[in-house]
Design an enzyme around this catalytic site. Structure first.
Site, PDB file in Angstrom:
ATOM      1  N   HIS A 159       0.843  -1.214   0.000  1.00  0.00           N
ATOM      2  CA  HIS A 159       0.000   0.000   0.000  1.00  0.00           C
ATOM      3  C   HIS A 159       0.870   1.252   0.000  1.00  0.00           C
ATOM      4  O   HIS A 159       0.475   2.300   0.497  1.00  0.00           O
ATOM      5  CB  HIS A 159      -0.956   0.036   1.202  1.00  0.00           C
ATOM      6  CG  HIS A 159      -1.719  -1.235   1.382  1.00  0.00           C
ATOM      7  ND1 HIS A 159      -2.961  -1.452   0.839  1.00  0.00           N
ATOM      8  CD2 HIS A 159      -1.383  -2.384   2.017  1.00  0.00           C
ATOM      9  CE1 HIS A 159      -3.372  -2.681   1.139  1.00  0.00           C
ATOM     10  NE2 HIS A 159      -2.430  -3.269   1.849  1.00  0.00           N
ATOM     11  N   SER A 280      16.547  20.330 -17.649  1.00  0.00           N
ATOM     12  CA  SER A 280      15.401  21.202 -17.898  1.00  0.00           C
ATOM     13  C   SER A 280      15.894  22.462 -18.587  1.00  0.00           C
ATOM     14  O   SER A 280      16.992  22.955 -18.298  1.00  0.00           O
ATOM     15  CB  SER A 280      14.743  21.549 -16.561  1.00  0.00           C
ATOM     16  OG  SER A 280      14.036  22.764 -16.674  1.00  0.00           O
ATOM     17  N   LYS A 286      17.816  20.553 -12.548  1.00  0.00           N
ATOM     18  CA  LYS A 286      17.055  19.329 -12.820  1.00  0.00           C
ATOM     19  C   LYS A 286      17.863  18.213 -13.482  1.00  0.00           C
ATOM     20  O   LYS A 286      18.737  18.460 -14.287  1.00  0.00           O
ATOM     21  CB  LYS A 286      15.842  19.645 -13.702  1.00  0.00           C
ATOM     22  CG  LYS A 286      14.731  20.387 -13.007  1.00  0.00           C
ATOM     23  CD  LYS A 286      14.161  19.667 -11.793  1.00  0.00           C
ATOM     24  CE  LYS A 286      13.373  18.414 -12.166  1.00  0.00           C
ATOM     25  NZ  LYS A 286      12.127  18.739 -12.851  1.00  0.00           N
ATOM     26  N   GLU A 293      10.309   7.436 -17.627  1.00  0.00           N
ATOM     27  CA  GLU A 293       8.974   8.033 -17.797  1.00  0.00           C
ATOM     28  C   GLU A 293       8.379   7.651 -19.151  1.00  0.00           C
ATOM     29  O   GLU A 293       7.187   7.362 -19.258  1.00  0.00           O
ATOM     30  CB  GLU A 293       9.065   9.554 -17.655  1.00  0.00           C
ATOM     31  CG  GLU A 293       9.429   9.976 -16.236  1.00  0.00           C
ATOM     32  CD  GLU A 293       9.780  11.447 -16.164  1.00  0.00           C
ATOM     33  OE1 GLU A 293       8.865  12.251 -16.024  1.00  0.00           O
ATOM     34  OE2 GLU A 293      10.973  11.778 -16.283  1.00  0.00           O
TER      35      GLU A 293
END
Ligand code: ARG
Length: 469
Positions: A159, A280, A286, A293
């Site tokens: 969970h 970025s 970044k 992804e």
């Protein structure tokens, strides 16, 4: 239709095909890549026709040689022409250019229906081999990490809440076994593709006594289709391959999700490298795990591809219908996607660093609550009673903010008379892990056995990727 355009049909039409239909019907943009298989199956077909007495041996050799020349031209850059309806038409046209009249005899007793089914199956079998190789590359990288992480502990989550401590090798190998099942599914799709349709004609079977088994052997199929109606309309193998890719995509998505989370500053369990992350344009600090992804996102498109073929097949009448021309777009897209995603995920993993300190720091003694209950069970208490007693102690720890291993013994003694001083030994994460040596468990011996089983599963396969030291 221009004077020099090449068509495999047309005699019964008084007017040329409308431009709008040509534009819709033309599949060369998608099926061009089937050309090596169309060439091969056409060569096998020429030999079969010679056996059946339809071609002389000389014509057979001219056709086979002409097809080799066609293949060479395509390899050196020959492109489809505007008028080529599909790859079969293109190769037929090129063969005519190459050898002239004998080319007109090749399309005897066959149809593009059994031809495209055969070529697509051959492509699928080949794709299965390529996908298997890239899955194995990723599995090797996972296994390398597992070997280095045997004694590193990490929280396991249920969970998405801290559950129990495990060996980090055990966690990363959980992804190995998903991929192992994917390889079995891909192999299953290849087996499903390995039934030869050629000889089925358009729907009723070939009227010439062609030796189908000779074609089967030349093209590397394992069986002959037993029903020409089924064989020309069967795209189960496409659905099987798309299901296998979808499951693979889903697994890569889950692996990626774990790593993206673990790579966040909040977790800090892993650090990504330079060659498989991006920056970025605005935020100079970044470092983004794009490969992971994209892998996660790709699973959605692959599920769409699976849905697409199933919807196409669902209400199709028996035999070949033109709806089936659209089997290749989802098939090629899913396979292409896997072949792009897998090496990028493997590369991301190869340069991943594990932060053992951060992982251990995320373990709290509350995670040994189950061990504490097991401790009471070992002293003869029922698990149900033990669960209640430990629950009270956890609540106590939560409200006072004192870790389970810092609570004074007197509190334990007051909670249950079976607690003795050795209770604190059971609150150690290492001891918790060490107790779980059941097969498939996270204990050190069990993990060693698991690593050996993973090596056995991969066999002596040639590997491309190594961990970046
Ligand atoms: N291009 C077609 C396909 O991909 C194969 C040709 C079958 N066409 C036909 N008119 N029977 O399915």
């Amino acid at each position: 239709m221009t004077a020099d355009s090449h068509k495999l049909w047309g005699g019964r039409f008084a007017a040329p095909t409308a431009h709008a239909l040509d534009a819709l019907n033309r599949s060369i943009g998608t099926d061009f890549r089937l050309w090596p298989f169309d060439v091969q199956l056409s060569q096998a077909w020429a030999s079969a026709l010679a056996e059946a007495g339809v071609l002389t041996e000389e014509e057979r050799d001219q056709i086979r040689g002409g097809l080799d020349a066609v293949a060479e031209k395509i390899v050196s850059g020959a492109k489809p022409e505007e008028s080529d309806e599909d790859v079969h038409t293109m190769i037929d046209r090129m063969l005519h250019t190459e050898i002239g009249a004998p080319a007109s005899r090749l399309h005897t007793g066959r149809s593009r229906n059994d031809q495209v089914a055969t070529a697509t199956r051959m492509w699928t079998m080949d794709a299965a081999t390529r996908i298997d190789a890239v899955i194995r590359d990723l599995q090797h990288v996972i296994l390398d990490h597992a070997e280095q992480l045997r004694t590193t502990l990490i929280p396991a989550y249920t969970h998405m809440q801290r559950a129990q401590p495990v060996s980090a090798a055990h966690w990363i190998l959980s992804h190995f076994w998903q991929l192992e099942r994917d390889r079995a599914r891909v192999a299953n799709a290849a087996a499903s593709a390995s039934s030869l349709p050629l000889g089925s004609g358009a729907i009723a079977g070939c009227a010439f006594a062609i030796p189908r088994d000779q074609i089967r052997i030349e093209l590397g199929f394992s069986t002959l289709s037993q029903n020409s109606i089924d064989a020309t309309g069967d795209r189960d193998f496409v659905a099987d391959m798309l299901y296998a890719s979808t499951m693979l995509g889903v697994h890569l998505s889950r692996l990626s999700e774990d790593l993206i989370l673990y790579g966040s500053s909040e977790f800090g369990f892993v650090t990504f490298g330079d060659t498989f992350t991006t920056g970025s344009s605005m935020m100079p600090q970044k470092r983004n795990p794009d490969a992971l992804e994209i892998a996660r996102g790709s699973a959605g498109r692959m599920l769409g591809n699976l849905t697409s073929i199933l919807a196409t097949i669902k209400s199709l009448p028996s035999g070949y219908n033109k709806d089936l021309q659209d089997d290749k777009r989802p098939l090629f897209d899913s396979v292409d996607t896997m072949l792009l995603v897998l090496p990028a995920v493997a590369g991301t993993l190869a340069e991943l660093r594990f932060n053992a300190k951060r992982m251990r720091a995320a373990l709290s003694s509350t995670m040994m609550a189950t061990d504490l209950a097991d401790y009471l069970v070992s002293k003869g208490v029922s698990f149900r009673e033990a669960h209640g007693v430990v629950g009270t102690l956890v609540r106590n720890s939560e409200t006072t903010g004192v870790d389970m291993n810092q609570i004074p013994f007197t509190v334990y003694a007051a909670a249950h008379s079976s607690f003795e001083k050795d209770v604190f030994d059971w609150l150690s994460a290492d001891a918790s892990v060490a107790r779980r040596n059941v097969t498939g468990g996270t204990g050190p011996e069990a993990v060693d056995e698991q690593i050996a089983a993973a090596h056995a599963a991969l066999g002596n396969t040639v590997r491309k990727l190594q961990l970046i030291p």
